[in-house]
Design a protein around this motif. Structure first.
Motif, PDB file in Angstrom:
ATOM      1  N   MET A 121      -3.977   8.995 -11.853  1.00  0.00           N
ATOM      2  CA  MET A 121      -4.450   7.628 -11.669  1.00  0.00           C
ATOM      3  C   MET A 121      -4.201   6.782 -12.905  1.00  0.00           C
ATOM      4  O   MET A 121      -3.803   5.618 -12.818  1.00  0.00           O
ATOM      5  N   VAL A 122      -4.423   7.365 -14.081  1.00  0.00           N
ATOM      6  CA  VAL A 122      -4.188   6.618 -15.330  1.00  0.00           C
ATOM      7  C   VAL A 122      -2.703   6.308 -15.502  1.00  0.00           C
ATOM      8  O   VAL A 122      -2.324   5.193 -15.880  1.00  0.00           O
ATOM      9  N   ILE A 123      -1.852   7.305 -15.229  1.00  0.00           N
ATOM     10  CA  ILE A 123      -0.412   7.100 -15.416  1.00  0.00           C
ATOM     11  C   ILE A 123       0.133   6.077 -14.427  1.00  0.00           C
ATOM     12  O   ILE A 123       0.931   5.199 -14.786  1.00  0.00           O
ATOM     13  N   SER A 124      -0.291   6.171 -13.172  1.00  0.00           N
ATOM     14  CA  SER A 124       0.262   5.290 -12.135  1.00  0.00           C
ATOM     15  C   SER A 124      -0.480   3.975 -11.999  1.00  0.00           C
ATOM     16  O   SER A 124      -0.067   3.136 -11.191  1.00  0.00           O
ATOM     17  N   SER A 125      -1.562   3.763 -12.750  1.00  0.00           N
ATOM     18  CA  SER A 125      -2.354   2.543 -12.570  1.00  0.00           C
ATOM     19  C   SER A 125      -1.561   1.255 -12.820  1.00  0.00           C
ATOM     20  O   SER A 125      -1.740   0.282 -12.072  1.00  0.00           O
ATOM     21  N   PRO A 126      -0.680   1.170 -13.838  1.00  0.00           N
ATOM     22  CA  PRO A 126       0.090  -0.081 -13.965  1.00  0.00           C
ATOM     23  C   PRO A 126       0.931  -0.394 -12.732  1.00  0.00           C
ATOM     24  O   PRO A 126       0.992  -1.553 -12.288  1.00  0.00           O
ATOM     25  N   GLY A 136       2.312  10.083  -9.832  1.00  0.00           N
ATOM     26  CA  GLY A 136       1.451  10.216 -11.008  1.00  0.00           C
ATOM     27  C   GLY A 136       0.607  11.472 -10.955  1.00  0.00           C
ATOM     28  O   GLY A 136       0.377  12.132 -11.981  1.00  0.00           O
ATOM     29  N   PHE A 137       0.136  11.833  -9.746  1.00  0.00           N
ATOM     30  CA  PHE A 137      -0.657  13.053  -9.587  1.00  0.00           C
ATOM     31  C   PHE A 137       0.174  14.293  -9.919  1.00  0.00           C
ATOM     32  O   PHE A 137      -0.315  15.210 -10.598  1.00  0.00           O
ATOM     33  N   LEU A 138       1.420  14.333  -9.482  1.00  0.00           N
ATOM     34  CA  LEU A 138       2.280  15.480  -9.782  1.00  0.00           C
ATOM     35  C   LEU A 138       2.553  15.583 -11.284  1.00  0.00           C
ATOM     36  O   LEU A 138       2.591  16.688 -11.849  1.00  0.00           O
ATOM     37  N   ILE A 139       2.740  14.436 -11.926  1.00  0.00           N
ATOM     38  CA  ILE A 139       2.923  14.459 -13.383  1.00  0.00           C
ATOM     39  C   ILE A 139       1.625  14.868 -14.073  1.00  0.00           C
ATOM     40  O   ILE A 139       1.634  15.615 -15.059  1.00  0.00           O
ATOM     41  N   VAL A 158       0.389   0.722  -9.625  1.00  0.00           N
ATOM     42  CA  VAL A 158      -0.505   0.423  -8.503  1.00  0.00           C
ATOM     43  C   VAL A 158      -1.040  -0.993  -8.616  1.00  0.00           C
ATOM     44  O   VAL A 158      -1.083  -1.748  -7.632  1.00  0.00           O
ATOM     45  N   PHE A 159      -1.451  -1.406  -9.813  1.00  0.00           N
ATOM     46  CA  PHE A 159      -1.944  -2.771 -10.002  1.00  0.00           C
ATOM     47  C   PHE A 159      -0.840  -3.802  -9.752  1.00  0.00           C
ATOM     48  O   PHE A 159      -1.101  -4.906  -9.266  1.00  0.00           O
ATOM     49  N   LEU A 160       0.398  -3.446 -10.071  1.00  0.00           N
ATOM     50  CA  LEU A 160       1.510  -4.353  -9.812  1.00  0.00           C
ATOM     51  C   LEU A 160       1.687  -4.588  -8.318  1.00  0.00           C
ATOM     52  O   LEU A 160       1.917  -5.729  -7.881  1.00  0.00           O
ATOM     53  N   GLN A 161       1.558  -3.535  -7.531  1.00  0.00           N
ATOM     54  CA  GLN A 161       1.685  -3.693  -6.078  1.00  0.00           C
ATOM     55  C   GLN A 161       0.522  -4.518  -5.510  1.00  0.00           C
ATOM     56  O   GLN A 161       0.727  -5.357  -4.621  1.00  0.00           O
ATOM     57  N   ILE A 162      -0.679  -4.291  -6.016  1.00  0.00           N
ATOM     58  CA  ILE A 162      -1.811  -5.111  -5.562  1.00  0.00           C
ATOM     59  C   ILE A 162      -1.602  -6.567  -5.949  1.00  0.00           C
ATOM     60  O   ILE A 162      -1.873  -7.489  -5.169  1.00  0.00           O
ATOM     61  N   TRP A 163      -1.086  -6.774  -7.141  1.00  0.00           N
ATOM     62  CA  TRP A 163      -0.843  -8.146  -7.594  1.00  0.00           C
ATOM     63  C   TRP A 163       0.250  -8.809  -6.758  1.00  0.00           C
ATOM     64  O   TRP A 163       0.171 -10.003  -6.452  1.00  0.00           O
ATOM     65  N   LEU A 168       0.821  -1.200   0.000  1.00  0.00           N
ATOM     66  CA  LEU A 168       0.000   0.000   0.000  1.00  0.00           C
ATOM     67  C   LEU A 168       0.861   1.259   0.000  1.00  0.00           C
ATOM     68  O   LEU A 168       0.532   2.245  -0.672  1.00  0.00           O
ATOM     69  N   PHE A 169       1.965   1.240   0.749  1.00  0.00           N
ATOM     70  CA  PHE A 169       2.844   2.406   0.787  1.00  0.00           C
ATOM     71  C   PHE A 169       3.443   2.664  -0.597  1.00  0.00           C
ATOM     72  O   PHE A 169       3.473   3.816  -1.064  1.00  0.00           O
ATOM     73  N   LYS A 170       3.893   1.614  -1.265  1.00  0.00           N
ATOM     74  CA  LYS A 170       4.447   1.781  -2.609  1.00  0.00           C
ATOM     75  C   LYS A 170       3.380   2.262  -3.593  1.00  0.00           C
ATOM     76  O   LYS A 170       3.652   3.092  -4.462  1.00  0.00           O
ATOM     77  N   ALA A 171       2.150   1.747  -3.447  1.00  0.00           N
ATOM     78  CA  ALA A 171       1.076   2.166  -4.343  1.00  0.00           C
ATOM     79  C   ALA A 171       0.740   3.641  -4.141  1.00  0.00           C
ATOM     80  O   ALA A 171       0.507   4.375  -5.118  1.00  0.00           O
ATOM     81  N   VAL A 172       0.712   4.109  -2.884  1.00  0.00           N
ATOM     82  CA  VAL A 172       0.417   5.517  -2.611  1.00  0.00           C
ATOM     83  C   VAL A 172       1.524   6.411  -3.153  1.00  0.00           C
ATOM     84  O   VAL A 172       1.255   7.479  -3.732  1.00  0.00           O
ATOM     85  N   ILE A 173       2.789   5.984  -3.008  1.00  0.00           N
ATOM     86  CA  ILE A 173       3.898   6.770  -3.553  1.00  0.00           C
ATOM     87  C   ILE A 173       3.765   6.879  -5.070  1.00  0.00           C
ATOM     88  O   ILE A 173       3.945   7.963  -5.652  1.00  0.00           O
TER      89      ILE A 173
END
Length: 394
Positions: free
Chosen positions: A224-229, A38-41, A231-236, A28-33
């Motif tokens: 969210m779109v940029i960081s979604s891959p 992604g939000f800043l970009i 974030v999904f990797l961390q969930i996986w 979760l920490f890695k996903a939030v980072i």
């Protein structure tokens, strides 16, 4: 009799409850980072995104105003317009407006436009402009009047200084920018005429902070779109620890398929559905003679909700395949209950779309086709055999 396996099936996946919590915390920490980066970009592209998502709305507004202009002219003249008028309005994107002009004012403006003083760029009040000096011979380097030679024998043009001396009053006078500022009192009669003005498709913000909030929301969505891959990797990474090796293959197969279906649904909503939904909604504006005045915040919510609903709805084949693989729903049940399934699809389309029938139909019809695609996947996709089918008796 089946044999007992020699190896412990759960030896490589045994984790304590505390280990699972620690793994969840790290993921979760890695996903939030990743989401924050992604939000800043996304903030750097937020202005472009907001301008781009207004494209369907502005196109629909332009078509609405063109149709309204042709309808107003048809009502004004009581007959069908020539094709040349239709083509003129559509190509130049101009709208018709009836205005009334005073006959005396029309004459006054015409005189200002063709008067010599207007051509020379002078104000109407001649006393406000210094008079032209008489042509006088000057000394060395002094400018002369109109067309007179200077002291050195060099002729000058009208009001063009020569030499080092000061310029005359006419050379220093600036041309008038506005003519006839003293407008007389209105008087009859009036002349009815028409004017053409460009179509104005402006999306408005009604308070000071609304534009800033739109910028933030657009940046968050892009982030969210940029960081979604990632974030999904961390969930996986967290989920994969509790899966068998053969179960992980399902994710590698179905996750890309799910992503393609989601993007197909969102693209269908943005590039196809928006056009007909806005035409349907603006049709009520034209019928009731109400000019639309859209707000950017309301449009942003609409433009995010509809593609998201379509993307989720297009996951139907994978949901059907999952329910069939785990044994909850059989293939025969899908085939025998298709009428009930279509009714459920229309109800779900009503809930996932705004309150208009066009968007509901444009979602329900593709989902009906996807329902039968899901039946085909359940029938023709190979089913992997579990490596633990052989049990043992203690």
């Amino acid at each position: 009799m089946p044999k007992r396996p020699d190896d412990d099936l759960f030896a490589s996946t045994t984790m304590s409850f505390g280990d699972h919590l620690e793994e969840l915390r790290v993921c979760l920490f890695k996903a939030v980072i990743g989401l924050v980066l992604g939000f800043l970009i996304g903030l750097a592209f937020a202005n472009w995104v907001v301008a781009y998502i207004q494209t369907p709305l502005k196109s629909a507004l332009e078509e609405h105003y063109i149709t309204k202009a042709i309808s107003d002219m048809r009502r004004e003249y009581g007959q069908e317009l020539p094709p040349e008028v239709h083509r003129f309005v559509e190509e130049n994107q101009l709208v018709f407006e009836r205005v009334y002009v005073e006959a005396a004012e029309w004459h006054r403006v015409g005189e200002l436009a063709v008067s010599p003083r207007a051509k020379e760029g002078r104000p109407e009040n001649a006393a406000a402009v210094p008079a032209e000096p008489q042509a006088q011979p000057t000394g060395k380097g002094q400018p002369t009047g109109k067309g007179q030679p200077t002291g050195k024998g060099q002729p000058t043009g009208k009001g063009q200084p020569t030499g080092k001396g000061p310029a005359t009053g006419e050379a220093q006078a600036e041309p008038a920018i506005i003519l006839g500022q003293n407008i007389p009192m209105p008087q009859a009669p009036l002349v009815a005429t028409r004017v053409w003005r460009p179509i104005q498709t402006i999306v408005k913000a009604l308070n000071a902070q609304e534009a800033f909030m739109i910028w933030m929301k657009a940046g968050f969505v892009v982030g969210m779109v940029i960081s979604s891959p990632y974030v999904f990797l961390q969930i996986w990474n967290f989920v994969a620890a509790g899966l068998y090796h053969h179960e992980r293959k399902y994710v590698h197969i179905y996750l890309p398929f799910s992503l393609v279906l989601f993007l197909a649904g969102a693209a269908t909503a943005f590039f196809f559905v928006f056009k007909y939904v806005l035409q349907f909604l603006f049709g009520f504006n034209a019928a009731m003679q109400i000019d639309p005045d859209p707000r950017i915040s309301e449009w942003l919510g609409f433009v995010l909700l509809l593609p998201l609903g379509f993307g989720v709805a297009f996951q139907l084949p994978l949901v059907m395949l999952f329910l069939h693989r785990v044994g909850i729903v059989s293939l025969e049940a899908y085939l025998s209950k298709w009428r009930m399934a279509i009714m459920i699809i229309f109800v779900a389309s009503m809930l996932l779309t705004p309150a208009d029938p066009i968007s509901m139909l444009l979602m329900a019809l593709p989902m009906t086709g996807l329902y039968f695609l899901g039946i085909g996947l359940c029938k023709w996709m190979p089913q992997n055999k579990s490596p633990f089918s052989e049990g043992y008796e203690p």
